[in-house]
Design a protein around this motif. Structure first.
Motif, PDB file in Angstrom:
ATOM      1  N   GLN A 136       0.669  -1.339  -0.042  1.00 40.86           N
ATOM      2  CA  GLN A 136      -0.025  -0.053   0.054  1.00 40.86           C
ATOM      3  C   GLN A 136       0.811   1.201   0.229  1.00 40.86           C
ATOM      4  O   GLN A 136       0.303   2.321  -0.423  1.00 40.86           O
ATOM      5  CB  GLN A 136      -0.949   0.083   1.392  1.00 40.86           C
ATOM      6  N   PHE A 137       2.272   1.164   0.649  1.00 38.15           N
ATOM      7  CA  PHE A 137       3.123   2.450   0.346  1.00 38.15           C
ATOM      8  C   PHE A 137       3.202   2.767  -1.018  1.00 38.15           C
ATOM      9  O   PHE A 137       3.675   3.986  -1.238  1.00 38.15           O
ATOM     10  CB  PHE A 137       4.287   2.087   1.058  1.00 38.15           C
ATOM     11  N   PHE A 138       3.050   1.775  -2.153  1.00 39.13           N
ATOM     12  CA  PHE A 138       3.253   1.969  -3.487  1.00 39.13           C
ATOM     13  C   PHE A 138       2.099   1.927  -4.433  1.00 39.13           C
ATOM     14  O   PHE A 138       2.172   2.069  -5.649  1.00 39.13           O
ATOM     15  CB  PHE A 138       4.483   0.958  -4.004  1.00 39.13           C
ATOM     16  N   ASP A 139       1.123   1.735  -3.708  1.00 33.45           N
ATOM     17  CA  ASP A 139      -0.363   1.528  -4.705  1.00 33.45           C
ATOM     18  C   ASP A 139      -0.963   3.090  -4.568  1.00 33.45           C
ATOM     19  O   ASP A 139      -1.229   3.529  -3.642  1.00 33.45           O
ATOM     20  CB  ASP A 139      -1.415   0.546  -3.853  1.00 33.45           C
ATOM     21  N   ALA A 161      -4.110   3.482  -2.779  1.00 35.80           N
ATOM     22  CA  ALA A 161      -4.270   3.544  -1.218  1.00 35.80           C
ATOM     23  C   ALA A 161      -3.501   4.870  -0.943  1.00 35.80           C
ATOM     24  O   ALA A 161      -3.973   5.245   0.216  1.00 35.80           O
ATOM     25  CB  ALA A 161      -3.316   2.264  -0.831  1.00 35.80           C
ATOM     26  N   ARG A 162      -2.637   5.376  -1.688  1.00 36.46           N
ATOM     27  CA  ARG A 162      -1.865   6.563  -1.164  1.00 36.46           C
ATOM     28  C   ARG A 162      -2.766   7.682  -1.115  1.00 36.46           C
ATOM     29  O   ARG A 162      -2.633   8.504  -0.397  1.00 36.46           O
ATOM     30  CB  ARG A 162      -0.651   6.815  -2.152  1.00 36.46           C
ATOM     31  N   ALA A 202      -6.244   7.754  -0.888  1.00 35.17           N
ATOM     32  CA  ALA A 202      -7.502   7.551  -0.214  1.00 35.17           C
ATOM     33  C   ALA A 202      -7.651   8.045   0.972  1.00 35.17           C
ATOM     34  O   ALA A 202      -6.508   8.160   1.865  1.00 35.17           O
ATOM     35  CB  ALA A 202      -7.747   5.873  -0.026  1.00 35.17           C
ATOM     36  N   ASP A 203      -8.600   8.671   1.422  1.00 37.88           N
ATOM     37  CA  ASP A 203      -8.884   9.377   2.537  1.00 37.88           C
ATOM     38  C   ASP A 203      -9.224   8.360   3.672  1.00 37.88           C
ATOM     39  O   ASP A 203     -10.286   8.587   4.336  1.00 37.88           O
ATOM     40  CB  ASP A 203      -9.671  10.843   2.639  1.00 37.88           C
ATOM     41  N   THR A 204      -8.275   7.324   3.954  1.00 32.69           N
ATOM     42  CA  THR A 204      -8.914   6.222   5.010  1.00 32.69           C
ATOM     43  C   THR A 204      -7.508   5.767   5.151  1.00 32.69           C
ATOM     44  O   THR A 204      -6.314   6.131   4.647  1.00 32.69           O
ATOM     45  CB  THR A 204     -10.058   5.408   4.306  1.00 32.69           C
ATOM     46  N   PHE A 205      -7.437   4.521   6.056  1.00 33.65           N
ATOM     47  CA  PHE A 205      -6.250   4.000   6.430  1.00 33.65           C
ATOM     48  C   PHE A 205      -5.873   3.321   5.136  1.00 33.65           C
ATOM     49  O   PHE A 205      -6.691   2.293   4.590  1.00 33.65           O
ATOM     50  CB  PHE A 205      -6.642   2.993   7.642  1.00 33.65           C
ATOM     51  N   PRO A 206      -4.624   3.453   4.693  1.00 36.35           N
ATOM     52  CA  PRO A 206      -4.178   2.829   3.492  1.00 36.35           C
ATOM     53  C   PRO A 206      -4.317   1.122   3.346  1.00 36.35           C
ATOM     54  O   PRO A 206      -4.572   0.724   2.201  1.00 36.35           O
ATOM     55  CB  PRO A 206      -2.895   3.396   3.132  1.00 36.35           C
ATOM     56  N   TRP A 207      -4.048   0.523   4.500  1.00 38.16           N
ATOM     57  CA  TRP A 207      -4.019  -0.940   4.248  1.00 38.16           C
ATOM     58  C   TRP A 207      -5.395  -1.441   4.090  1.00 38.16           C
ATOM     59  O   TRP A 207      -5.668  -2.655   3.878  1.00 38.16           O
ATOM     60  CB  TRP A 207      -3.388  -1.575   5.569  1.00 38.16           C
ATOM     61  N   LEU A 208      -6.577  -0.700   4.475  1.00 40.81           N
ATOM     62  CA  LEU A 208      -7.953  -1.060   4.201  1.00 40.81           C
ATOM     63  C   LEU A 208      -8.292  -1.138   2.631  1.00 40.81           C
ATOM     64  O   LEU A 208      -8.923  -2.132   2.247  1.00 40.81           O
ATOM     65  CB  LEU A 208      -8.826  -0.181   4.841  1.00 40.81           C
ATOM     66  N   VAL A 209      -7.599  -0.296   1.892  1.00 42.83           N
ATOM     67  CA  VAL A 209      -7.770  -0.512   0.648  1.00 42.83           C
ATOM     68  C   VAL A 209      -7.221  -1.619  -0.150  1.00 42.83           C
ATOM     69  O   VAL A 209      -7.939  -2.152  -0.683  1.00 42.83           O
ATOM     70  CB  VAL A 209      -7.032   0.794  -0.107  1.00 42.83           C
ATOM     71  N   ARG A 210      -6.046  -2.039   0.268  1.00 46.20           N
ATOM     72  CA  ARG A 210      -5.406  -3.215  -0.065  1.00 46.20           C
ATOM     73  C   ARG A 210      -6.165  -4.570   0.505  1.00 46.20           C
ATOM     74  O   ARG A 210      -6.503  -5.560  -0.409  1.00 46.20           O
ATOM     75  CB  ARG A 210      -3.824  -3.533   0.222  1.00 46.20           C
ATOM     76  N   PHE A 260       3.008  15.636  -1.852  1.00 45.28           N
ATOM     77  CA  PHE A 260       3.412  14.401  -1.593  1.00 45.28           C
ATOM     78  C   PHE A 260       4.074  13.677  -0.512  1.00 45.28           C
ATOM     79  O   PHE A 260       3.729  12.714   0.089  1.00 45.28           O
ATOM     80  CB  PHE A 260       4.195  13.797  -3.015  1.00 45.28           C
ATOM     81  N   GLU A 261       5.202  14.383  -0.281  1.00 42.53           N
ATOM     82  CA  GLU A 261       6.003  14.018   1.123  1.00 42.53           C
ATOM     83  C   GLU A 261       5.190  13.945   2.260  1.00 42.53           C
ATOM     84  O   GLU A 261       5.326  13.027   3.121  1.00 42.53           O
ATOM     85  CB  GLU A 261       7.285  14.941   1.307  1.00 42.53           C
ATOM     86  N   TYR A 262       4.301  15.101   2.481  1.00 40.51           N
ATOM     87  CA  TYR A 262       3.163  14.845   3.603  1.00 40.51           C
ATOM     88  C   TYR A 262       2.184  13.832   3.638  1.00 40.51           C
ATOM     89  O   TYR A 262       2.225  13.278   4.566  1.00 40.51           O
ATOM     90  CB  TYR A 262       2.590  16.260   3.453  1.00 40.51           C
ATOM     91  N   ARG A 263       1.854  13.484   2.302  1.00 37.07           N
ATOM     92  CA  ARG A 263       1.036  12.090   2.078  1.00 37.07           C
ATOM     93  C   ARG A 263       1.580  10.904   2.655  1.00 37.07           C
ATOM     94  O   ARG A 263       1.120  10.193   3.406  1.00 37.07           O
ATOM     95  CB  ARG A 263       0.301  12.360   0.798  1.00 37.07           C
ATOM     96  N   MET A 264       2.878  10.982   2.372  1.00 36.12           N
ATOM     97  CA  MET A 264       3.623   9.848   2.570  1.00 36.12           C
ATOM     98  C   MET A 264       4.024   9.509   4.070  1.00 36.12           C
ATOM     99  O   MET A 264       4.061   8.799   4.568  1.00 36.12           O
ATOM    100  CB  MET A 264       4.888   9.583   1.765  1.00 36.12           C
ATOM    101  N   ARG A 265       4.266  10.974   4.557  1.00 32.72           N
ATOM    102  CA  ARG A 265       4.475  10.997   6.124  1.00 32.72           C
ATOM    103  C   ARG A 265       3.282  10.464   6.812  1.00 32.72           C
ATOM    104  O   ARG A 265       3.225   9.644   7.922  1.00 32.72           O
ATOM    105  CB  ARG A 265       4.882  12.373   6.391  1.00 32.72           C
ATOM    106  N   ARG A 266       2.022  10.963   6.285  1.00 31.17           N
ATOM    107  CA  ARG A 266       0.663  10.577   6.960  1.00 31.17           C
ATOM    108  C   ARG A 266       0.656   8.962   6.922  1.00 31.17           C
ATOM    109  O   ARG A 266       0.209   8.214   7.700  1.00 31.17           O
ATOM    110  CB  ARG A 266      -0.204  11.069   6.034  1.00 31.17           C
ATOM    111  N   ILE A 267       1.082   8.367   5.716  1.00 30.44           N
ATOM    112  CA  ILE A 267       0.926   6.866   5.489  1.00 30.44           C
ATOM    113  C   ILE A 267       1.779   6.196   6.481  1.00 30.44           C
ATOM    114  O   ILE A 267       1.555   5.351   7.286  1.00 30.44           O
ATOM    115  CB  ILE A 267       1.093   6.348   4.067  1.00 30.44           C
ATOM    116  N   CYS A 268       3.205   6.706   6.741  1.00 34.52           N
ATOM    117  CA  CYS A 268       4.134   5.971   7.610  1.00 34.52           C
ATOM    118  C   CYS A 268       3.511   6.388   8.954  1.00 34.52           C
ATOM    119  O   CYS A 268       3.735   5.286   9.730  1.00 34.52           O
ATOM    120  CB  CYS A 268       5.381   6.694   7.571  1.00 34.52           C
ATOM    121  N   TYR A 269       2.870   7.622   9.199  1.00 35.28           N
ATOM    122  CA  TYR A 269       2.639   7.476  10.679  1.00 35.28           C
ATOM    123  C   TYR A 269       1.456   6.819  11.041  1.00 35.28           C
ATOM    124  O   TYR A 269       1.439   6.137  12.283  1.00 35.28           O
ATOM    125  CB  TYR A 269       2.146   8.948  10.731  1.00 35.28           C
TER     126      TYR A 269
END
Length: 613
Positions: free
Chosen positions: A390-393, A396-397, A399-407, A453-462
């Motif tokens: 989901q980090f590369f999807d 998922a990136r 989506a305004d939800t928890f990214p793992w739920l998309v996968r 983009f960097e902020y969105r990836m920070r959110r996913i990591c967080y």
């Protein structure tokens, strides 16, 4: 590693409640098979079951210190990896020690620094201190939530334990689950502090909870914070390696046999190879263990999640690192065994499992326990370094939800798919998840000038580091401690987490692949096959006999039309899955069968009062 429990009741003398304290303590026997102990002091009662790891004769608990103002007593679960340095510091301050255990270091550290001790600890821990000098209980949990810790406020105090079962053994705790508890059961999101059982709470990671006659107070001593990262690529890679070498060195310390969990993926391979190199310098070999399934290596079929079987990569690492390796090979009959399902559910206290992946983990740990008491795991590296799909999807990136739920919904379906429609309407899971997501992302700090983009990836990591990882850490702890095995997680060292979290995504994936930093930091100890391998999740059996066994067990359940599980799940939907031809049974249908069996067993064993009004 141990199991702890206790009860503080300011309106009664708990020395007269020993039968209840003993019952609470005995629920933790699997976590601590080596010893047991209890302590009472007026309104306080503490229980402990011990798994002896460090200073086998000297670390008995509850551990007490007598002061002119009163007794201070500690029950402690976990390991403090910097206890040697803390001990030296405390001795310089005048403290004298009677054991070599890290438990006594924590006790003396509390006497010196109070609950500010938490900021000084490096490790995985959940502990409670009854401070008789001030008539208060102090509960502290490690930063990442590696060790579980629950509490249940009462009108005149609190009940606590390593697991819910310890609290539920006290007559004051109600076995009740409301709509919010059911929402937690049917969503793959772990809400901080939520314990599913009504009235019960988790001590949140990185938090101190204090209870006295004035009530209950919480204080966060650690949070994942945003900081500027100024190191270049080479410096960052070097820092990661330096941290990993130090972490592995600390986590190899034990007075009992140690081993590593080896899946053939980057995470466990790197950790195993580093451990092997360090022990080789001392003239020792690492023992390594892997899980496999009968015939899977020969009949493996690639799918969207897993492109390759684990076993060839496992063996490459074992040869290069010169480990004493053993494959634990499981068959479909054992994985589907109702007795194993019951042991897994009792370990977790809730029907929140991963089906055959929970069963195989339990069976792997049970086999390892015959040889070792401590195991190092590669768990959490995906959350720290950014390894999941989901980090590369792109979906998922964005989506305004928890990214793992998309996968997960795409690959496995939704746990709520088996739910009765009327219950689904009441639970309104989509709104519950949306509110949880809004609450989670509200805590994230954005750097000045950070790109969208960097902020969105920070959110996913967080989100992975503060929500998703806690699901997996809880699973790892419960399955391992159910057989008295201590599993350590080097990638959860808070120094590594803080450092890598604040590296930009462009650095985390500088070569366009997952976990670039980890791969480069450990490339000198990895076989080329593992260095080049694409991420593969924890293995799941592909044997059709497993699905057939699930269907047979569900058909037996369907023959009991009055079972309360059918107040929660849709009988006809479950029946269709049970009757479906095995070659075309989907992952979603298989998960639905597993969820139904888990729910039914939970209702049989725990007899919760389900409140849906």
């Amino acid at each position: 590693m141990c199991g702890i429990t206790g009860w503080v009741s300011f309106d009664r003398d708990l020395s007269k409640e020993m039968a209840t304290l003993d019952a609470m303590t005995e629920t933790m026997a699997c976590r601590g098979p080596d010893d047991r102990g209890t302590f009472t002091d007026g309104p306080a009662a503490l229980g402990h079951r011990r798994l002896a790891i460090i200073d086998l004769p000297g670390g008995r608990q509850p551990m007490t210190a007598e002061t002119p103002q009163g007794t201070v007593a500690l029950v402690y679960s976990g390991e403090t990896y910097n206890f040697t340095e803390l001990r030296a510091d405390l001795m310089a301050r005048g403290h004298r020690f009677t054991t070599d255990s890290d438990t006594e270091v924590v006790l003396r550290g509390y006497l010196e620094w109070g609950d500010a001790l938490a900021e000084r600890l490096n490790g995985m821990y959940a502990f409670a201190v009854w401070d008789g000098r001030h008539g208060r209980l102090v509960m502290i949990r490690d930063r990442m939530g590696i060790k579980p810790f629950y509490y249940y406020p009462t009108p005149d105090g609190v009940i606590f334990g390593s697991e819910p079962k310890a609290i539920l053994a006290n007559p004051l705790a109600r076995h009740r689950v409301t709509l919010d508890g059911l929402r937690e059961l049917f969503t793959f999101v772990k809400t901080p502090g939520h314990a599913v059982w009504d009235g019960m709470r988790e001590v949140e990671p990185g938090t101190v909870v204090t209870v006295d006659r004035g009530g209950l107070r919480t204080r966060a001593y650690w949070q994942l914070r945003t900081q500027q990262h100024s190191d270049d690529r080479d410096t960052t890679i070097g820092t990661v390696r330096t941290l990993l070498d130090d972490i592995v060195r600390r986590q190899l310390v034990a007075d009992v046999p140690r081993c590593t969990l080896l899946s053939g993926g980057l995470d466990s391979s790197a950790m195993t190879a580093l451990a092997a190199r360090q022990l080789a310098a001392q003239g020792e070999k690492v023992r390594s263990f892997a899980v496999d399934f009968v015939g899977q290596a020969d009949r493996f079929v690639p799918d969207e999640l897993r492109a390759t079987p684990d076993t060839p990569f496992v063996h490459d690492v074992a040869r290069l690192a010169d480990t004493e390796h053993q494959d634990i090979v499981l068959d479909a009959h054992t994985l589907a065994d109702p007795e194993i399902r019951e042991r897994v559910l009792r370990a977790r206290d809730l029907p929140m499992g991963f089906g055959d992946m929970d069963a195989s983990l339990y069976l792997l740990f049970r086999s390892i326990r015959e040889h070792s008491t401590v195991a190092l795991s590669g768990e959490s590296a995906d959350e720290v370094f950014g390894g999941y799909l989901q980090f590369f999807d792109e979906e998922a990136r964005r989506a305004d939800t928890f990214p793992w739920l998309v996968r997960f919904r795409r690959d496995f379906g939704d746990d709520g798919d088996v739910m009765r429609p009327d219950l689904a309407q009441k639970l309104d899971l989509s709104s519950y998840v949306a509110e949880g997501y809004r609450t989670a992302v509200a805590d994230i700090q954005r750097l000045d000038g950070e790109s969208d983009f960097e902020y969105r990836m920070r959110r996913i990591c967080y989100l992975h580091l503060t929500r998703f990882v806690r699901v997996l850490l809880d699973r790892k702890d419960r399955m391992s401690m159910a057989v008295g095995l201590e599993v350590r997680v080097p990638f959860c060292d808070h120094r590594l987490v803080e450092y890598v979290y604040n590296t930009p995504w462009a650095l985390k994936s500088f070569d366009g692949r997952e976990k670039s930093l980890l791969r480069e930091a450990t490339r000198d100890v990895l076989p080329k096959s593992v260095y080049d391998r694409v991420k593969s999740p924890y293995p799941s059996t592909q044997d059709p006999k497993y699905a057939v066994a699930l269907q047979d067990h569900v058909k037996d359940l369907l023959a009991r039309p009055g079972h309360p599980v059918f107040d929660l799940v849709d009988r006809e939907r479950v029946r269709r899955a049970a009757d479906r031809d095995t070659p075309v049974i989907t992952q979603a249908a298989r998960r639905g069968l597993e969820k139904t069996l888990d729910l039914a067993l939970w209702l049989d064993l725990y007899k919760p009062e389900i409140v849906t009004d």
